[in-house]
Design an enzyme around this catalytic site. Sequence first.
Site, PDB file in Angstrom:
ATOM      1  N   PHE A 142       0.919  -1.231  -0.192  1.00 52.62           N
ATOM      2  CA  PHE A 142      -0.034  -0.381   0.161  1.00 52.62           C
ATOM      3  C   PHE A 142       0.558   1.262   0.318  1.00 52.62           C
ATOM      4  O   PHE A 142       1.010   1.752   0.690  1.00 52.62           O
ATOM      5  CB  PHE A 142      -0.618  -0.138   1.116  1.00 52.62           C
ATOM      6  CG  PHE A 142      -1.908   1.313   0.763  1.00 52.62           C
ATOM      7  CD1 PHE A 142      -3.105   1.755   0.687  1.00 52.62           C
ATOM      8  CD2 PHE A 142      -1.699   2.544   1.593  1.00 52.62           C
ATOM      9  CE1 PHE A 142      -3.990   2.650   0.018  1.00 52.62           C
ATOM     10  CE2 PHE A 142      -2.504   3.437   1.669  1.00 52.62           C
ATOM     11  CZ  PHE A 142      -3.530   3.633   0.821  1.00 52.62           C
ATOM     12  N   ASP A 227       8.553   2.953   2.327  1.00 58.30           N
ATOM     13  CA  ASP A 227       8.601   3.620   2.416  1.00 58.30           C
ATOM     14  C   ASP A 227       7.883   3.670   3.995  1.00 58.30           C
ATOM     15  O   ASP A 227       7.328   3.019   4.281  1.00 58.30           O
ATOM     16  CB  ASP A 227       6.938   3.555   1.835  1.00 58.30           C
ATOM     17  CG  ASP A 227       5.611   4.134   1.878  1.00 58.30           C
ATOM     18  OD1 ASP A 227       5.700   4.947   2.509  1.00 58.30           O
ATOM     19  OD2 ASP A 227       4.553   4.432   1.025  1.00 58.30           O
ATOM     20  N   LYS A 256       2.311  11.084   7.868  1.00 54.32           N
ATOM     21  CA  LYS A 256       1.406  10.873   8.538  1.00 54.32           C
ATOM     22  C   LYS A 256       2.084  11.524   9.950  1.00 54.32           C
ATOM     23  O   LYS A 256       1.945  13.079   9.586  1.00 54.32           O
ATOM     24  CB  LYS A 256       1.425   9.434   8.427  1.00 54.32           C
ATOM     25  CG  LYS A 256       0.502   9.052   7.287  1.00 54.32           C
ATOM     26  CD  LYS A 256      -0.141   7.654   7.864  1.00 54.32           C
ATOM     27  CE  LYS A 256      -1.162   6.626   7.029  1.00 54.32           C
ATOM     28  NZ  LYS A 256      -0.713   5.776   5.859  1.00 54.32           N
TER      29      LYS A 256
HETATM   30  C1  LIG Z   1      -1.127   6.471   4.601  1.00 51.01           C
HETATM   31  C2  LIG Z   1       0.425   5.651   3.379  1.00 51.01           C
HETATM   32  C3  LIG Z   1       0.491   6.301   2.275  1.00 51.01           C
HETATM   33  C4  LIG Z   1       0.194   7.238   1.700  1.00 51.01           C
HETATM   34  O1  LIG Z   1      -0.620   8.573   2.325  1.00 51.01           O
HETATM   35  P1  LIG Z   1      -2.278   9.515   1.839  1.00 51.01           P
HETATM   36  O2  LIG Z   1      -1.663  10.987   2.711  1.00 51.01           O
HETATM   37  O3  LIG Z   1      -2.847   9.008   2.528  1.00 51.01           O
HETATM   38  O4  LIG Z   1      -1.345   9.771   0.361  1.00 51.01           O
HETATM   39  C5  LIG Z   1       1.447   5.711   1.102  1.00 51.01           C
HETATM   40  N1  LIG Z   1       2.213   4.343   1.937  1.00 51.01           N
HETATM   41  C6  LIG Z   1       2.409   4.017   2.951  1.00 51.01           C
HETATM   42  C7  LIG Z   1       2.855   3.226   3.349  1.00 51.01           C
HETATM   43  C8  LIG Z   1       1.295   4.521   4.234  1.00 51.01           C
HETATM   44  O5  LIG Z   1       0.496   3.960   5.010  1.00 51.01           O
END
Ligand SMILES: *Cc1c(COP(=O)(O)O)cnc(C)c1O
Length: 404
Positions: A142, A227, A256
């Site tokens: 994700f 990520d 985040k």
């Molecule tokens: C939440 C998340 C994203 C995307 O972030 P948004 O601010 O919702 O675009 C990307 N990678 C990971 C691992 C995430 O948990």
Amino acid sequence: MSSSVIDFVATEQRFGAHNYEPIGVVLSRGEGVWVWDTEGNRYLDCLSAYSAVSQGHCHPKILAAMIEQAHRLTLTSRAFHNDQLAPFYEEIAALTGSHKVLPMNSGAEAVESAIKSVRKWGYEVKGVPDGQAEIIVCANNFHGRTLGIVGFSTDPDTRTHFGPFAPGFRVIPFGDAAALEAAITPNTVAFLVEPIQGEAGVILPPAGYFTEVRELCTANNVMLVLDEIQTGLGRTGKLLAEQHEGIEADVTLLGKALSGGFYPVSAVLSNNDVLGTLRPGQHGSTFGGNPLACAVARAALRVLTEEGMIENAARQGARFLEGLKDIRANTIREVRGRGLMLAVELHPEAGRARRYCEALQGMGILAKDTHAQTIRIAPPLVITSDQVDWALERLASTLTQDFS
Ligand SMILES: *Cc1c(COP(=O)(O)O)cnc(C)c1O
């Protein structure tokens, strides 16, 4: 649900796109680990906005920084310098040991920016023929919701009927270093991976996986892009999840909790020349690096370290995991996690996780199901031992019920 709650829910249903299926609670206030609904009921937040409010709801120091900066200057665009960007760069680089920073807004934008940067690096530094760059990603990843990203998702809901998609991605199983080795070609520019797969259900790779991944990437001149949008900034009990593995990524993505939940702030961090390939006019964002975002992010990073939140995540995470392991319930298939990124996976015959999350709401805990069988538990990093024990009692009594 009272009539006012039903009104809020019905109005959302009537006017909003139905791209979410929220639990039936309407929140109106938050403080630390707690949130309150419109009726004044209090809940322990065990989702933390998918880890964006790691510092706790409405942290007073981040709030003060935001208000102070909002009075002075909010947006200049990058057409001009502002006096918050340089200190933000300095502080985040010092904290994470990175050499270069690219500020963006949402997590997905940080991922997209990293993809663009590693491709450019591949053509201009590694020498990959133009248009041939390949990026390796993992099944059940994700990384966000933009077109570029959903094109390499393996989740049918995420992808179906949103194509056509961009080429240039190869999918391998998560946690399988041999699969990575086999997938690398001379045109591979990067391996993009989550240290722990969050949305997939808090999936940890086998021990030693990232050591092998690091070696393979180095040996093949492939950029390792971690990520850490969800795992980063203390969530797993270290500043970055890569530290559990004793490795360093070439490119690290944060989002985040970078703003403590006040504002969308994300960043691409690189240890080397990947971001150095971007020249004026080749990438940008009207809001990226704005003074309000930088002031908020600086405060969010400061409280994280000054108030010992990372150590607390390690300590309370261990306590929470032990407590979950001690719950004797036939419904539980597995509990797992690291730091305060935890999950309870239910047996298929126990019924849907959603049903348990609704029961937890009745006990004063907000948690979110992911897929049909997993309840994720990720409270703010400021949670205390007493609050962990309070949550465990309620989880134990809920998980021993049968909702099948
Ligand atoms: C939440 C998340 C994203 C995307 O972030 P948004 O601010 O919702 O675009 C990307 N990678 C990971 C691992 C995430 O948990």
